[in-house]
Design a protein around this motif. Structure first.
Motif, PDB file in Angstrom:
ATOM      1  N   ARG A  35      10.480   3.695 -13.172  1.00 17.34           N
ATOM      2  CA  ARG A  35       9.106   3.195 -13.292  1.00 17.34           C
ATOM      3  C   ARG A  35       8.125   4.351 -13.466  1.00 17.34           C
ATOM      4  O   ARG A  35       7.239   4.307 -14.331  1.00 17.34           O
ATOM      5  CB  ARG A  35       8.735   2.377 -12.053  1.00 17.34           C
ATOM      6  CG  ARG A  35       7.260   1.999 -11.969  1.00 17.34           C
ATOM      7  CD  ARG A  35       6.935   1.269 -10.660  1.00 17.34           C
ATOM      8  NE  ARG A  35       5.505   1.223 -10.427  1.00 17.34           N
ATOM      9  CZ  ARG A  35       4.681   0.343 -11.000  1.00 17.34           C
ATOM     10  NH1 ARG A  35       5.161  -0.542 -11.837  1.00 17.34           N
ATOM     11  NH2 ARG A  35       3.386   0.365 -10.723  1.00 17.34           N
ATOM     12  N   LEU A  36       8.288   5.392 -12.682  1.00 14.46           N
ATOM     13  CA  LEU A  36       7.393   6.543 -12.761  1.00 14.46           C
ATOM     14  C   LEU A  36       7.558   7.266 -14.096  1.00 14.46           C
ATOM     15  O   LEU A  36       6.581   7.713 -14.710  1.00 14.46           O
ATOM     16  CB  LEU A  36       7.655   7.490 -11.593  1.00 14.46           C
ATOM     17  CG  LEU A  36       6.680   8.652 -11.417  1.00 14.46           C
ATOM     18  CD1 LEU A  36       5.253   8.154 -11.245  1.00 14.46           C
ATOM     19  CD2 LEU A  36       7.092   9.506 -10.212  1.00 14.46           C
ATOM     20  N   MET A  49       2.057   9.660   2.458  1.00 19.38           N
ATOM     21  CA  MET A  49       1.999   8.203   2.529  1.00 19.38           C
ATOM     22  C   MET A  49       1.142   7.641   1.395  1.00 19.38           C
ATOM     23  O   MET A  49      -0.038   7.948   1.264  1.00 19.38           O
ATOM     24  CB  MET A  49       1.418   7.764   3.874  1.00 19.38           C
ATOM     25  CG  MET A  49       1.366   6.251   4.035  1.00 19.38           C
ATOM     26  SD  MET A  49       0.638   5.788   5.630  1.00 19.38           S
ATOM     27  CE  MET A  49       0.672   4.008   5.501  1.00 19.38           C
ATOM     28  N   GLY A  50       1.759   6.828   0.555  1.00 19.74           N
ATOM     29  CA  GLY A  50       1.039   6.193  -0.539  1.00 19.74           C
ATOM     30  C   GLY A  50       0.739   7.096  -1.715  1.00 19.74           C
ATOM     31  O   GLY A  50      -0.012   6.722  -2.614  1.00 19.74           O
ATOM     32  N   LYS A  51       1.341   8.280  -1.740  1.00 20.10           N
ATOM     33  CA  LYS A  51       1.023   9.242  -2.794  1.00 20.10           C
ATOM     34  C   LYS A  51       1.440   8.737  -4.170  1.00 20.10           C
ATOM     35  O   LYS A  51       0.713   8.899  -5.150  1.00 20.10           O
ATOM     36  CB  LYS A  51       1.694  10.584  -2.506  1.00 20.10           C
ATOM     37  CG  LYS A  51       1.334  11.667  -3.516  1.00 20.10           C
ATOM     38  CD  LYS A  51       1.948  13.000  -3.130  1.00 20.10           C
ATOM     39  CE  LYS A  51       1.583  14.081  -4.124  1.00 20.10           C
ATOM     40  NZ  LYS A  51       2.152  15.397  -3.753  1.00 20.10           N
ATOM     41  N   GLN A  52       2.612   8.098  -4.243  1.00 18.03           N
ATOM     42  CA  GLN A  52       3.071   7.630  -5.553  1.00 18.03           C
ATOM     43  C   GLN A  52       2.118   6.587  -6.124  1.00 18.03           C
ATOM     44  O   GLN A  52       1.852   6.579  -7.327  1.00 18.03           O
ATOM     45  CB  GLN A  52       4.491   7.060  -5.471  1.00 18.03           C
ATOM     46  CG  GLN A  52       5.005   6.603  -6.847  1.00 18.03           C
ATOM     47  CD  GLN A  52       6.501   6.382  -6.876  1.00 18.03           C
ATOM     48  OE1 GLN A  52       7.223   6.832  -5.995  1.00 18.03           O
ATOM     49  NE2 GLN A  52       6.982   5.690  -7.893  1.00 18.03           N
ATOM     50  N   GLU A  53       1.591   5.703  -5.276  1.00 17.13           N
ATOM     51  CA  GLU A  53       0.638   4.697  -5.739  1.00 17.13           C
ATOM     52  C   GLU A  53      -0.588   5.371  -6.348  1.00 17.13           C
ATOM     53  O   GLU A  53      -1.103   4.945  -7.394  1.00 17.13           O
ATOM     54  CB  GLU A  53       0.219   3.802  -4.571  1.00 17.13           C
ATOM     55  CG  GLU A  53      -0.928   2.850  -4.869  1.00 17.13           C
ATOM     56  CD  GLU A  53      -0.602   1.804  -5.909  1.00 17.13           C
ATOM     57  OE1 GLU A  53      -1.548   1.222  -6.454  1.00 17.13           O
ATOM     58  OE2 GLU A  53       0.596   1.571  -6.185  1.00 17.13           O
ATOM     59  N   VAL A  54      -1.060   6.430  -5.685  1.00 14.68           N
ATOM     60  CA  VAL A  54      -2.224   7.158  -6.198  1.00 14.68           C
ATOM     61  C   VAL A  54      -1.916   7.782  -7.557  1.00 14.68           C
ATOM     62  O   VAL A  54      -2.706   7.677  -8.506  1.00 14.68           O
ATOM     63  CB  VAL A  54      -2.662   8.253  -5.207  1.00 14.68           C
ATOM     64  CG1 VAL A  54      -3.756   9.121  -5.827  1.00 14.68           C
ATOM     65  CG2 VAL A  54      -3.167   7.625  -3.922  1.00 14.68           C
ATOM     66  N   VAL A  55      -0.767   8.417  -7.676  1.00 14.88           N
ATOM     67  CA  VAL A  55      -0.393   9.068  -8.932  1.00 14.88           C
ATOM     68  C   VAL A  55      -0.254   8.037 -10.050  1.00 14.88           C
ATOM     69  O   VAL A  55      -0.709   8.258 -11.184  1.00 14.88           O
ATOM     70  CB  VAL A  55       0.907   9.876  -8.762  1.00 14.88           C
ATOM     71  CG1 VAL A  55       1.396  10.406 -10.112  1.00 14.88           C
ATOM     72  CG2 VAL A  55       0.696  11.037  -7.796  1.00 14.88           C
ATOM     73  N   GLU A  56       0.344   6.892  -9.743  1.00 13.51           N
ATOM     74  CA  GLU A  56       0.483   5.844 -10.748  1.00 13.51           C
ATOM     75  C   GLU A  56      -0.879   5.334 -11.210  1.00 13.51           C
ATOM     76  O   GLU A  56      -1.110   5.126 -12.412  1.00 13.51           O
ATOM     77  CB  GLU A  56       1.324   4.688 -10.190  1.00 13.51           C
ATOM     78  CG  GLU A  56       2.798   5.059 -10.004  1.00 13.51           C
ATOM     79  CD  GLU A  56       3.616   3.908  -9.436  1.00 13.51           C
ATOM     80  OE1 GLU A  56       3.026   2.825  -9.194  1.00 13.51           O
ATOM     81  OE2 GLU A  56       4.832   4.091  -9.236  1.00 13.51           O
TER      82      GLU A  56
END
Length: 280
Positions: A97-98, A47-54
């Motif tokens: 985006r990533l 949960m929310g991992k992509q936000e952290v990586v970005e």
């Protein structure tokens, strides 16, 4: 069982958010705390991992530009961001985006070929996304392939000529290619002048040694904010890099009058300019 699962799901998201907030708040040349917190944030479930990586990729990009952080620390941040970014891309294939964020991060560390591969992957997914085209153009220029960048930047501009950012990017490419007349015409058509107060364009003028334009833009800033010592320091810097030490000293003296607390540091700079120890 349902309550337990909901709690576990929410807890991992909350824990990740808290670690991320702390990682972004720490501001120090010692980044060991930031690195530890980012590792914690990445590790907490999905949960929310992509936000952290970005956020990690953007943080790492900022670290790359710092002149005060030790090379070995930069390398540690790079390694964490690179590994996290690659894993996220494996989980989210086809995320333009990533791909763009990862490519931008790579370009900050000079990994231009790798950056271009990810940019092309992003363009495959979103062929008319201007931000992707901008970044491809910038990365090509960064690698010395300015002529190859121009048609890409022109293509981005042609998609929406009313978009001022696209005009700035295309004009920047023309300046780097030495096509100053075309670049001037492009800016004048859109802004009525080549003295556009835009940070990217200022950097282009610095890179292409168009110092008179830099002085003019900073002079307008001082005219608009005469009581701000920082704008006088900015104009002083513009004068100094253009070779006008008299103008630089005069602006630094004005900054001292406006901000007495900065006087000792400014006087040191003035002395260095006068005795020739400070070089542009």
């Amino acid at each position: 069982a349902l309550v337990f699962l909901v709690c576990q799901f929410n807890f991992s998201g909350i824990a990740r958010a808290q670690a991320l907030i702390k990682a972004l708040q720490v501001n120090s040349t010692d980044l060991s705390t930031n690195i530890t917190l980012f590792k914690e944030a990445v590790a907490w479930g999905s949960m929310g991992k992509q936000e952290v990586v970005e956020q990690l990729l953007q943080f790492a990009s900022a670290v790359a530009q710092s002149t005060t952080i030790a090379p070995e620390v930069k390398q540690e941040v790079y390694a964490l961001a690179h590994e996290s970014g690659e894993r996220m891309l494996q989980e989210r294939p086809g995320d333009a985006r990533l791909e763009l964020l990862f490519a931008s991060f790579l370009s900050q560390y000079g990994r231009l070929d790798e950056s271009l591969r990810h940019l092309e992957a992003a363009r495959t997914v979103s062929p008319q996304k201007q931000r992707i085209l901008f970044q491809i153009g910038v990365t090509l220029i960064q690698g010395g392939a300015t002529e190859q960048a121009l048609p890409i930047l022109k293509g981005a501009f042609d998609l929406e000529p009313r978009f001022n950012t696209a005009r700035i990017y295309y004009a920047s490419g023309l300046y780097y290619a030495g096509q100053n007349t075309q670049a001037d015409a492009l800016l004048t058509e859109g802004f009525g002048t080549v003295l556009v107060d835009n940070q990217q364009l200022l950097q282009v003028y610095i890179d292409t040694k168009q110092f008179g334009r830099i002085v003019s833009i900073w002079s307008k800033r001082v005219e608009d904010n005469p009581g701000d010592p920082q704008t006088h320091i900015g104009l002083a810097t513009a004068y100094f890099v253009s070779g006008d030490t008299t103008g630089a000293i005069a602006e630094l003296e004005k900054a001292m009058e406006l901000s007495p607390t900065l006087a000792p540091q400014i006087q040191t700079v003035i002395n260095q300019i006068k005795d020739g120890t400070l070089k542009p």
